[in-house]
Scaffold this active site. Sequence first.
Site, short mmCIF file in Angstrom:
data_model
loop_
_atom_site.label_atom_id
_atom_site.label_comp_id
_atom_site.label_asym_id
_atom_site.label_seq_id
_atom_site.Cartn_x
_atom_site.Cartn_y
_atom_site.Cartn_z
N LEU A 185 0.82 -1.21 0.00
CA LEU A 185 0.00 0.00 0.00
C LEU A 185 0.85 1.26 0.00
CD1 LEU A 185 -2.72 -1.02 2.63
CD2 LEU A 185 -3.00 -0.90 0.16
N GLY A 186 2.02 1.17 0.59
CA GLY A 186 2.89 2.34 0.66
C GLY A 186 4.25 1.96 1.20
N GLY A 205 10.25 5.42 5.38
CA GLY A 205 11.53 5.17 6.03
C GLY A 205 11.47 4.05 7.05
N PHE A 206 10.24 3.74 7.52
CA PHE A 206 10.09 2.71 8.53
C PHE A 206 9.77 1.35 7.93
CE2 PHE A 206 8.60 6.17 11.68
CZ PHE A 206 9.90 6.60 11.81
N LYS A 219 1.93 -3.01 8.76
CA LYS A 219 3.19 -2.27 8.60
C LYS A 219 4.33 -3.21 8.99
CE LYS A 219 4.49 1.12 11.40
NZ LYS A 219 4.60 2.46 12.00
N ASP A 265 5.07 13.52 14.69
CA ASP A 265 5.24 13.30 13.25
C ASP A 265 3.91 13.54 12.53
OD1 ASP A 265 6.84 12.83 11.07
OD2 ASP A 265 6.56 10.66 11.09
#
Length: 466
Positions: free
Chosen positions: A149-150, A153-154, A172, A268
Amino acid sequence: MLRCIQSIYQSQKPHFYPSNGICLRIFMTMYVGFSSSAGSILSSHYILAWSFKMNGSAEELDLSHLPKIPRYDNDNNRGIKQLKRILAFTLSFTGLTLVLVLVFGFVLISRKKRFMEILEDWEVQYGPHRFSYKDLFKATKGFKEKEVLGRGGFGRVYKGVLPSSNIQIAVKRISHDSRQGMREFVAEIATIGRLRHPNLVRLLGYCRRKNELLLVYDYMPNGSLDKFLYHQPNSSLNWTQRFKIIKDVASALFYLHQQWMQVIIHRDIKPTNVLIDGDMNARLGDFGLAKLCDLGNDPQTSHVAGTLGYMAPELAREGKANTSTDIYAFGIFMLEAACGRKPIEPRAPPEEAFLADWITDCWDKGDILATIDKRLEKRFVGQQAELVLKLGLLCSHPVAAGRPSMSSVILYLEGVASLPEDLSSVIKAREFPTGSNEVDALNELTAERNTVPSLTITEAFVSHGR
């Protein structure tokens, strides 16, 4: 069995018949043979030796020199051969079985190692639901590229469907070389795992496997806000949708700063971390940089964290993050959502390179609405747009004391309170006001932020910031 034995001889002796004096020579041929029968049973018969003579006595047979009966040797050989075949089959089957057992065991061990997970004490105390790596592997079809999906940096975020419930999820997967380490993972687990707010992305659970860190969220079908602002040239959000998204994020941030049992500094806030659900509601997510503090304590961390363009100036000088630095990032976020451009545009003309400065200059020229996203084609509510721009400048004031609290921001956005009359001079200065009256006005404006009542925390958790 042997049925008959006959002698074979050929006689050429003459025979006399006295009655008539005739002498006849009669030739007779005789044969000797052997006949045997075993009925329906198959059997073999052997002649080991024989002695025969036409005239006279046949020689005696020496029984001691007779050969062995052949059928005994054949039976023995046949038995040995059969035994060998049985042994060969048994050994082959045993060997094959052993190989299969070893291979199956190796596969099981490899599979177990493949889905091996780690469980620590803090996970039992603070963590929400723990997913098995096997379920997440199946849900994302083995973390295939087409399910991404995306990226960030993590690590990467994958779309998935839980096999047991068919619920859509977002996973994630934090990469091994990610800048987000175990400390940040613990922070996200310990914070968002216990938060409940309609404008926060809900953390469904997590998983740890070796050095892999995985977080499972509600799936947001419309993705992140930056997709609508920058990656969909043919379609864009209308003003009503943008204004609602701004208020949704403000509500989430107000909850984090002043409504939960502990102060949470997000650190953030930006469009990529604002996700849009199926009903176009905004939800603030990605708590990997979050910092928890007890209410009444100084919510600061001495490690700089955040994204360039959204970081308050004092972070570079002092390295201390607090609720005021979150408000600065939210102010930049408001300006970005309204103007449809990033905080810093290196390719833009020098006077437009920095979004906040450009809006301030336009305001000074009396045309602040000229900065609104051109894709809206003036289809926006002027009063609301002006409020968003001015409030965004106030929240992103270079001096922390000039920024309002999130409770004040909510009042302004809802129309319950109006912006201060002297706001123009404060914002346009873009520096700390020197006049005593202006200082007093700012102190009154931010007084609410410094008078949050303390609470008794029974389950304290303080994460070490970066």
